[in-house]
Design an enzyme around this catalytic site. Structure first.
Site, PDB file in Angstrom:
ATOM      1  N   PHE A 107     -63.284  53.800   1.328  1.00 35.14           N
ATOM      2  CA  PHE A 107     -63.884  53.747  -0.131  1.00 35.14           C
ATOM      3  C   PHE A 107     -63.753  55.124  -0.517  1.00 35.14           C
ATOM      4  CE2 PHE A 107     -66.978  51.049  -2.662  1.00 35.14           C
ATOM      5  CZ  PHE A 107     -66.493  49.875  -2.494  1.00 35.14           C
TER       6      PHE A 107
ATOM      7  N   HIS B   2     -72.984  53.158 -14.322  1.00 35.33           N
ATOM      8  CA  HIS B   2     -73.021  52.172 -13.153  1.00 35.33           C
ATOM      9  C   HIS B   2     -74.210  52.510 -12.509  1.00 35.33           C
ATOM     10  CE1 HIS B   2     -71.343  49.759 -10.223  1.00 35.33           C
ATOM     11  NE2 HIS B   2     -71.245  50.777  -9.257  1.00 35.33           N
TER      12      HIS B   2
ATOM     13  N   ARG C 138     -73.910  59.312  -5.663  1.00 34.79           N
ATOM     14  CA  ARG C 138     -73.964  58.314  -4.730  1.00 34.79           C
ATOM     15  C   ARG C 138     -72.472  57.862  -4.559  1.00 34.79           C
ATOM     16  NH1 ARG C 138     -73.740  52.195  -4.798  1.00 34.79           N
ATOM     17  NH2 ARG C 138     -72.728  52.621  -7.033  1.00 34.79           N
TER      18      ARG C 138
ATOM     19  N   GLN D  22     -74.745  57.673 -12.433  1.00 36.69           N
ATOM     20  CA  GLN D  22     -73.296  57.483 -12.140  1.00 36.69           C
ATOM     21  C   GLN D  22     -72.487  56.910 -13.143  1.00 36.69           C
ATOM     22  OE1 GLN D  22     -71.896  55.516  -8.476  1.00 36.69           O
ATOM     23  NE2 GLN D  22     -71.348  57.382  -7.997  1.00 36.69           N
TER      24      GLN D  22
ATOM     25  N   LEU E 219     -67.304  45.597 -14.290  1.00 47.53           N
ATOM     26  CA  LEU E 219     -66.578  46.428 -13.278  1.00 47.53           C
ATOM     27  C   LEU E 219     -65.269  46.179 -12.573  1.00 47.53           C
ATOM     28  CD1 LEU E 219     -67.178  49.262 -11.206  1.00 47.53           C
ATOM     29  CD2 LEU E 219     -68.098  47.818  -9.995  1.00 47.53           C
TER      30      LEU E 219
ATOM     31  N   ARG F  65     -66.578  59.012  -7.314  1.00 49.15           N
ATOM     32  CA  ARG F  65     -66.584  58.380  -8.788  1.00 49.15           C
ATOM     33  C   ARG F  65     -66.606  59.622 -10.072  1.00 49.15           C
ATOM     34  NH1 ARG F  65     -70.097  53.131  -7.208  1.00 49.15           N
ATOM     35  NH2 ARG F  65     -68.370  52.428  -6.063  1.00 49.15           N
TER      36      ARG F  65
ATOM     37  N   GLU G 234     -64.090  49.620  -6.795  1.00 52.76           N
ATOM     38  CA  GLU G 234     -63.509  50.880  -6.156  1.00 52.76           C
ATOM     39  C   GLU G 234     -62.741  50.153  -5.188  1.00 52.76           C
ATOM     40  OE1 GLU G 234     -65.688  54.055  -6.371  1.00 52.76           O
ATOM     41  OE2 GLU G 234     -65.690  54.399  -4.149  1.00 52.76           O
TER      42      GLU G 234
ATOM     43  N   HIS H 103     -68.805  54.822 -13.423  1.00 58.27           N
ATOM     44  CA  HIS H 103     -67.972  54.242 -12.637  1.00 58.27           C
ATOM     45  C   HIS H 103     -66.705  54.349 -13.361  1.00 58.27           C
ATOM     46  CE1 HIS H 103     -65.434  51.731 -10.075  1.00 58.27           C
ATOM     47  NE2 HIS H 103     -66.506  51.742  -9.288  1.00 58.27           N
TER      48      HIS H 103
HETATM   49  C1  LIG Z   1     -71.010  45.930 -10.662  1.00 55.35           C
HETATM   50  C2  LIG Z   1     -71.887  46.498  -9.473  1.00 55.35           C
HETATM   51  C3  LIG Z   1     -71.050  46.684  -8.633  1.00 55.35           C
HETATM   52  C4  LIG Z   1     -71.608  47.399  -7.282  1.00 55.35           C
HETATM   53  N1  LIG Z   1     -70.772  47.522  -6.057  1.00 55.35           N
HETATM   54  C5  LIG Z   1     -71.396  48.015  -5.016  1.00 55.35           C
HETATM   55  C6  LIG Z   1     -70.840  48.163  -3.943  1.00 55.35           C
HETATM   56  O1  LIG Z   1     -69.674  47.783  -3.756  1.00 55.35           O
HETATM   57  N2  LIG Z   1     -71.255  48.762  -2.819  1.00 55.35           N
HETATM   58  C7  LIG Z   1     -72.814  49.146  -3.053  1.00 55.35           C
HETATM   59  O2  LIG Z   1     -73.203  49.814  -1.826  1.00 55.35           O
HETATM   60  N3  LIG Z   1     -73.596  49.234  -4.237  1.00 55.35           N
HETATM   61  C8  LIG Z   1     -73.072  48.692  -5.320  1.00 55.35           C
HETATM   62  N4  LIG Z   1     -73.635  48.613  -6.324  1.00 55.35           N
HETATM   63  C9  LIG Z   1     -75.025  49.081  -6.605  1.00 55.35           C
HETATM   64  C10 LIG Z   1     -75.808  47.918  -5.917  1.00 55.35           C
HETATM   65  O3  LIG Z   1     -75.449  46.806  -6.241  1.00 55.35           O
HETATM   66  C11 LIG Z   1     -77.320  48.205  -6.386  1.00 55.35           C
HETATM   67  O4  LIG Z   1     -77.642  49.285  -6.317  1.00 55.35           O
HETATM   68  C12 LIG Z   1     -78.270  47.279  -5.791  1.00 55.35           C
HETATM   69  O5  LIG Z   1     -77.770  45.829  -5.646  1.00 55.35           O
HETATM   70  C13 LIG Z   1     -79.649  47.326  -6.237  1.00 55.35           C
HETATM   71  O6  LIG Z   1     -80.141  46.630  -5.330  1.00 55.35           O
HETATM   72  P1  LIG Z   1     -81.823  46.459  -5.744  1.00 55.35           P
HETATM   73  O7  LIG Z   1     -82.435  45.562  -4.514  1.00 55.35           O
HETATM   74  O8  LIG Z   1     -82.240  47.580  -5.700  1.00 55.35           O
HETATM   75  O9  LIG Z   1     -82.181  45.784  -7.175  1.00 55.35           O
HETATM   76  P2  LIG Z   1     -81.756  44.541  -7.896  1.00 55.35           P
HETATM   77  O10 LIG Z   1     -81.007  43.695  -6.960  1.00 55.35           O
HETATM   78  O11 LIG Z   1     -81.258  44.829  -9.031  1.00 55.35           O
HETATM   79  O12 LIG Z   1     -83.047  43.724  -7.851  1.00 55.35           O
HETATM   80  C14 LIG Z   1     -84.085  43.714  -8.727  1.00 55.35           C
HETATM   81  C15 LIG Z   1     -85.010  42.973  -8.462  1.00 55.35           C
HETATM   82  O13 LIG Z   1     -86.229  43.442  -9.310  1.00 55.35           O
HETATM   83  C16 LIG Z   1     -86.832  42.297 -10.077  1.00 55.35           C
HETATM   84  N5  LIG Z   1     -87.396  42.822 -11.165  1.00 55.35           N
HETATM   85  C17 LIG Z   1     -87.030  43.846 -11.880  1.00 55.35           C
HETATM   86  N6  LIG Z   1     -87.810  44.132 -12.990  1.00 55.35           N
HETATM   87  C18 LIG Z   1     -88.819  43.051 -12.821  1.00 55.35           C
HETATM   88  C19 LIG Z   1     -90.188  42.777 -13.671  1.00 55.35           C
HETATM   89  N7  LIG Z   1     -90.535  43.529 -14.458  1.00 55.35           N
HETATM   90  N8  LIG Z   1     -90.941  41.801 -13.093  1.00 55.35           N
HETATM   91  C20 LIG Z   1     -90.508  41.224 -11.942  1.00 55.35           C
HETATM   92  N9  LIG Z   1     -89.186  41.424 -11.179  1.00 55.35           N
HETATM   93  C21 LIG Z   1     -88.589  42.454 -11.633  1.00 55.35           C
HETATM   94  C22 LIG Z   1     -85.482  41.516 -10.405  1.00 55.35           C
HETATM   95  O14 LIG Z   1     -85.773  40.189 -10.638  1.00 55.35           O
HETATM   96  C23 LIG Z   1     -84.776  41.555  -9.238  1.00 55.35           C
HETATM   97  O15 LIG Z   1     -85.035  40.630  -8.190  1.00 55.35           O
HETATM   98  C24 LIG Z   1     -72.998  47.772  -7.422  1.00 55.35           C
HETATM   99  C25 LIG Z   1     -73.700  47.812  -8.667  1.00 55.35           C
HETATM  100  C26 LIG Z   1     -73.228  46.965  -9.716  1.00 55.35           C
HETATM  101  C27 LIG Z   1     -73.841  47.000 -10.959  1.00 55.35           C
END
Ligand SMILES: Cc1cc2nc3c(=O)[nH]c(=O)nc-3n(C[C@H](O)[C@H](O)[C@H](O)COP(=O)(O)OP(=O)(O)OC[C@H]3O[C@@H](n4cnc5c(N)ncnc54)[C@H](O)[C@@H]3O)c2cc1C
Ligand code: SF4
Ligand code: F3S
Ligand code: FES
Lengths: 583, 251, 135, 121
Positions: A110, A347, A382, A224, A236, A279, A239, A226
């Site tokens: 990666f 991103h 990141r 960030q 997206l 990135r 990567e 992407h």
């Molecule tokens: C397209 C894409 C590809 C990616 N690829 C990678 C990768 O290959 N490797 C890597 O390490 N990272 C990657 N990332 C980054 C990574 O996916 C995210 O940083 C990570 O999933 C965030 O997880 P989280 O649990 O913090 O939040 P999320 O999964 O975003 O969850 C947020 C939660 O909070 C809840 N929530 C938000 N606001 C409220 C509210 N007001 N009331 C109640 N609930 C709420 C939502 O319902 C949800 O359940 C990628 C991101 C994207 C967008």
């Protein structure tokens, strides 16, 4: 207005991978407690599902924790602290990680990482991770889910977070969830930008709520980009496309990255070289190519080509099926026969709620984990695949720490809690008033545009100042925003308005943090201060909300334990720098 | 040049105002790459803020945006206006109760997913320090396709037996159950057998097969359901015999 | 009190909603003809058991034009049953794999139909041999 | 359905349905053809359906088995589908309809067995 009450021990807001991991950890730490898990969407809809590439974790013998530490810190431009992953546990819970022939977990290279250490599940890593966690969470009776409940506010009594006020989206009814500890895991905030890779729910809610309660948002200027996204939609192309050998070429078919310190050209994918550089460097190189007029023109502006043709149909189908599907369905392009036009899009929010290695914030009883937090591992940039690991590691730590804290917490008075909750409900009710002046969509569009204009890949004093001014004005206009929908059942317009309020606050924290950092570092690149300035800015920024007016920006020292700052170089220059250090 | 427009007819229902659902037309500008989801967002932003629907990822992975489009269950984010002649009809997923407009009540569907015990019940316990379970790509290929389900519910909207008998566990949940049964690390097949063989189980399915035809992730839930009929039948007749292996999968 | 009032749409005439369902009902409908054919065979068996006169009566029925038309229809329906049965087959049997790859459904359907042709040919040959007093 | 977790007895009928369906798919069309059109079309000699040929065939153990399997399984296949189609078109008849529909198959099976036994070996 009636507020229902639910008594829990720990309440977790956000059921993405971070929130789910925390919930499981809490339930495992104490199976007799009640863990309330709140999410505004069903857990498997959380944005973690969109992650494609993989999660970093050291498995190969030739790799080591130290090497991962080095890469993470170097990638983060010396603003990082440490830790690394528990991906095996997820394997034990059933995650379909891709395998080698002998049955062991496979790893892939990666960007910005020297060794192959990214665990992946085809190109649906996030989806498999999220579903595995969600499904595993179902076996813990201690976890009580509140699916499609929306976070309105924290309930703080005597300076201690005591629960949250939420609204059931289906009925519009308020519930106060009391708890001894609150964990925010609400994900990122990149939807404040125009073109971005994130889903519609990524609106920075938890960040804004913590911020309103006086918790600082840290390092918010680091956003960030992407480098390889679909023009127009921002979707997206992972990567992993480049990890598998994809090439970036400009209008002349030239692999332009060699002109930006990432060369020399390699025949096979080589970590930290060319397309596998970090990135921020790749996105910046795009910007320069654009300035030089060497990009191609697409219907949504300038693009470069992501060329996967040489990988062949079979390998593409096996390793990058989702990418091929995206390109075919959304763009009518078959990556087997044609290069894919791409451009950078926003991103990931590196910054977030200021939290320590247990996820604990400065507000007692409040924890923050996942993309909404800033525990310090991403620094100014990141590395791909580090954030999924972060969700697991810190999710678990926070779940355990919150359980310990909740056990010791002395209960607050029920009346005080309810009074707080009722007061907290008022601002949200106030949005449902009659006058018809400012439209949600107009304000949102203006915010996203000004963020892109002022806080994009390259920034200047003037551009950022203009953005700060526009945001202040938008905040004013938001006071007159109108929700035309008056119903209580699934009033999505109302929630959109509340989210917009959250977004505006987060955007201001970002813009002001950026304006104040007079140097270039990682994802924060200024045309007027091109160099890194360790003397003044080897520090975390902290944005504090002010009741009215601009946020106050303060600084916090970086905790450097092992690696002193050094030149951040990739490609051949990177090898030279490393050799120099070892000598 | 005036942009092209298309009529999008949406089935509206606001429980506080409407006795029953009604159709409402909206005129939406469109280009080659305008998805139905983009059209709905245009309506919400520019024409009518009161229209409610679920969405998030825009890339067919979160499973939020399942709708009946042109009368068929589809994901709004990967269905394009360009593919429809004339008016495009958009309706909440069939066989689910309509909560409001395009939003359906998912509670029952989620409860069914929970019911199949969709977690790994390890055949052999192992601590994280002992490293991963070995699983060859061959073993993984047996269940991988069923693990691709995004819980979008399209298969429920496709399956008439779900509509006729809301108790039926349904294709998606059974696909999830099958996914764990086929996992070489799992030993829970027997525990899940009760559900398969129950009156709410696989025998409600009459092999209509539309579930697999509409599945956006090529999960083939019809296969999961029907293969388990055989598993259940075997269990029915041989349940009194001592079982040779704990694994109930048929391959 | 919550203002929720979920609306449940009726299922009436669902089978006309989609061409897929119409086809489904059509191939399910072949069962009626299978049933009729079973009845016809049963009648033949009973006649056979009752003796030569009864059997010849049965043969006369088979020669009767309306019965011929009806049997023609039954023939078409059983053919349709056979074809659709094999079209559905890939959904109902465990996936067949070569290496990691799952054989595509149409291969299984085609194989099924080949088997149908082969079995029918064997049956016809058997009947012919039987009539010749062979076998 | 009072207890949806109660074990379903459907496997019995489903297996009969499946076996009959497979048999009908493989041989059904050809059987109809041979019986109704085999002689007229000239494919089979006239004596193919003669009393003696058929008696001999039905008197043979394998012939008997074949005829019994075809008649019984075709019935069971058909009634299973018919019963479910009734459900499909909204006739959610309970036990009585079940008895009526599946009853024809049961009676058909019994009569076939009786006839084949009467023909003797
Ligand atoms: C397209 C894409 C590809 C990616 N690829 C990678 C990768 O290959 N490797 C890597 O390490 N990272 C990657 N990332 C980054 C990574 O996916 C995210 O940083 C990570 O999933 C965030 O997880 P989280 O649990 O913090 O939040 P999320 O999964 O975003 O969850 C947020 C939660 O909070 C809840 N929530 C938000 N606001 C409220 C509210 N007001 N009331 C109640 N609930 C709420 C939502 O319902 C949800 O359940 C990628 C991101 C994207 C967008
Ligand atoms: S099986 Fe397919 S259609 Fe059904 S819920 Fe899963 S992804 Fe959706
Ligand atoms: S559509 Fe329904 S009837 Fe069976 S094959 Fe699929 S579950
Ligand atoms: S918006 Fe996520 S599946 Fe369509």
């Amino acid at each position: 207005m009636k507020v229902r009450v639910f008594k829990a021990d720990v309440v977790i807001v956000g059921a993405g991978s971070a929130g789910l991991r925390a919930a499981i950890a809490a339930a495992e730490t104490d199976a007799t407690q009640t863990v309330a898990l709140v999410s505004k969407v069903y857990p498997m809809r959380s944005h973690t599902c969109a992650a494609e590439g993989g999660a970093a974790g050291v498995v190969d013998a030739k790799d080591s924790l130290d090497a991962h530490f080095y890469d993470t810190v170097a990638g983060g431009d010396w603003l990082c602290e440490q830790d690394v992953g528990e991906l095996t546990r997820i394997e034990h819970w059933g995650c379909p990680w891709s395998r080698r022939d002998d049955g062991r977990v496979n790893v892939r290279p990666f960007g910005g990482m020297k060794n192959e250490r990214t665990w992946f599940a085809a190109d649906r890593t996030g989806m498999h991770l999220l579903h595995t966690l969600f499904q595993t969470s179902l076996k813990y009776p201690a976890i009580r889910r509140f699916d499609e409940y929306f976070l309105i506010d924290l309930v703080v009594v005597d300076g201690h977070a005591r629960g949250v006020l939420v609204v059931e989206i289906a009925s519009g009814e308020y519930t106060l969830i009391e708890a001894g500890a609150v964990i925010l895991a609400t994900g990122g905030a990149t939807r404040v930008f125009r073109e971005n890779t994130n889903g519609g729910i990524v609106t920075g809610d938890g960040m804004a709520v913590a911020y309103r309660h006086g918790v600082a948002l840290r390092d918010m200027e680091f956003v960030q980009y992407h480098p390889t996204c679909m023009p127009g939609t921002g979707l997206l192309f992972t990567e992993a496309c480049r990890g598998e050998g994809g090439l970036l070429t400009n209008r002349d078919g030239y692999r332009y990255l060699q002109d930006y310190g990432l060369g020399p050209v390699q025949d096979a994918p080589r970590n930290k070289f060319m397309e596998l550089g970090p990135r921020d460097r790749l996105s910046q190189a795009f910007w320069h190519e654009m300035q030089k007029g060497r990009t191609l023109d697409g219907p949504y502006g300038p693009v470069v080509h992501l060329d996967l043709r040489h990988l062949g149909a079979a390998r593409l189908a096996e390793r990058l099926p989702q990418i091929c599907e995206l390109a075919r369905e959304f763009m009518g392009i078959d990556p087997v026969t044609a290069p894919i036009p791409v451009r950078p899009a926003v991103h990931y929010t590196m910054g977030g709620i200021n939290a320590d290695a247990d996820g604990a914030t400065t507000l007692p009883g409040l924890f923050a984990i996942g993309e909404c937090s800033s525990v310090g591992i991403h620094g100014a940039n990141r590395l791909g695949s580090n954030s999924l690991s972060e969700l697991l590691v810190f999710g678990r730590r926070a779940g355990e720490a919150a359980t310990r804290l909740a056990r010791e917490a002395t209960p607050a008075s029920a009346e005080a809690l309810l009074a707080q909750a009722e007061a907290a409900a008022h601002p949200s009710r106030a949005l449902l008033r009659e006058d018809d002046r400012e439209r949600i969509a107009d304000l949102r569009r203006a915010m996203a545009q000004t963020m892109e204009d002022g806080c994009g890949i390259y920034r200047t004093e003037a551009s950022m100042q203009a953005t700060c001014d526009t945001l202040a004005e938008l905040r004013e206009r938001f006071r007159r925003v109108t929700v035309t929908d008056r119903s209580s059942v699934w009033n999505s317009e109302w929630f959109t308005a509340i989210e917009l309020g959250y977004q505006l606050e987060v955007a201001e924290a970002m813009a002001h943090s950026a304006l104040n950092r007079r140097e270039s570092r990682g994802a924060h690149q200024r045309l007027d201060f091109e160099a890194r300035d360790d003397a003044q800015f080897l520090r975390h920024s902290l944005a504090y909300r002010q009741a009215d007016g601009a946020p106050q920006i303060r600084y916090q020292d970086v905790n450097i334990t092992r690696l002193p700052p050094a030149v951040r170089a990739y490609g051949a220059a990177g090898l030279a720098a490393e050799a120099g250090e070892k000598a | 040049m005036k942009p092209q427009t298309k009529t999008v007819a949406v089935l509206r229902y606001r429980p506080e105002q409407d006795k029953e659902p009604f159709w409402q037309d909206y005129e939406v500008p469109f280009a080659e790459d305008t998805s139905v989801l983009a059209a709905l967002n245009y309506i919400k932003d520019e024409l009518d803020g009161t229209l409610s629907f679920r969405w998030s990822c825009r890339q067919a992975i979160c499973g939020s945006c399942g709708l009946m489009i042109g009368g068929k269950p589809r994901l709004a984010c990967k269905t394009f206006l360009r593919d429809f002649e004339g008016k495009v009809t958009v309706e909440a997923l069939a066989h689910f109760p309509i909560e409001r407009d395009l939003v359906v009540v998912m509670d029952d569907f989620i409860a069914k997913l929970e019911r199949v015990k969709p977690w790994l019940m390890p055949r052999e316990e192992r601590a994280p320090e002992d490293g991963e379970y070995r699983q060859t790509p061959q073993e993984m290929s047996l269940y991988e396709q069923f693990a691709g389900c995004i819980n979008c519910g399209l298969c429920y909207a496709a399956c008439p037996q779900v509509g006729l008998n809301p108790n039926f566990l349904g294709p998606g949940a059974i696909a999830l159950l099958h996914r764990y049964n086929l996992d070489s690390r799992d030993g829970g097949s027997e525990e899940r057998m009760k559900l398969i063989s129950a009156e709410l189980g696989v025998f409600n399915c009459t092999a209509v097969g539309y579930c697999s035809a509409v599945c956006p992730k090529i999960v083939d839930p019809a296969n999961a359901v029907n293969v388990n009929k055989m598993n259940s039948a075997r269990d029915y007749f041989f349940r009194f015999l001592p079982r040779p292996a704990p694994k109930g999968g048929c391959q | 009190m919550s203002a929720r009032r979920p609306y449940i749409r009726p299922m009436a005439r669902w089978y006309l909603r989609d061409p897929f369902f119409i086809e489904y009902m059509a191939h399910e409908g072949t069962a009626v003809f299978v049933w009729l054919f079973a009845l016809e065979l049963l009648a033949g068996l009973v006649c056979l058991a009752l003796g030569e006169a009864a059997w010849n009566g049965f043969l006369a029925w088979l020669d009767w034009l309306p019965a011929q038309i009806a049997n023609g229809l039954v023939l078409l329906m059983l053919l349709y049953h056979g074809i659709t049965w094999f079209l559905i087959l890939p959904r109902t049997i465990p996936p067949v794999r070569i290496g990691h790859a799952r054989l595509p459904g149409w291969v299984l359907s085609a194989a099924g139909m080949m088997a149908m042709i082969a079995a029918s040919a064997v049956l016809a040959t058997g009947a012919w041999l039987l009539a010749r007093g062979g076998l | 359905m009072n207890d949806p977790l109660k074990r379903s007895h459907e496997p019995i009928f489903w297996l009969l349905f499946g076996a009959g369906g497979m048999l009908a798919a493989m041989l059904g069309a050809m059987l109809v053809f041979l019986l109704a059109f085999g002689v007229p079309s000239g494919l089979l000699p006239a004596e193919a359906l003669s009393y003696t040929t058929m008696r001999d065939f039905a008197g043979n153990v394998f012939g008997k088995g074949f005829l019994f399997a075809v008649v019984a399984l075709f019935f069971w296949h058909a009634v299973h589908r018919i019963f479910h189609s009734l459900h499909d078109i909204g006739i959610h008849a309970g036990l009585p309809a079940r008895v009526l529909v599946y009853g024809t198959a049961a009676i058909g099976t019994l009569i076939a067995a009786a006839a084949l036994l009467a023909i003797g070996f």
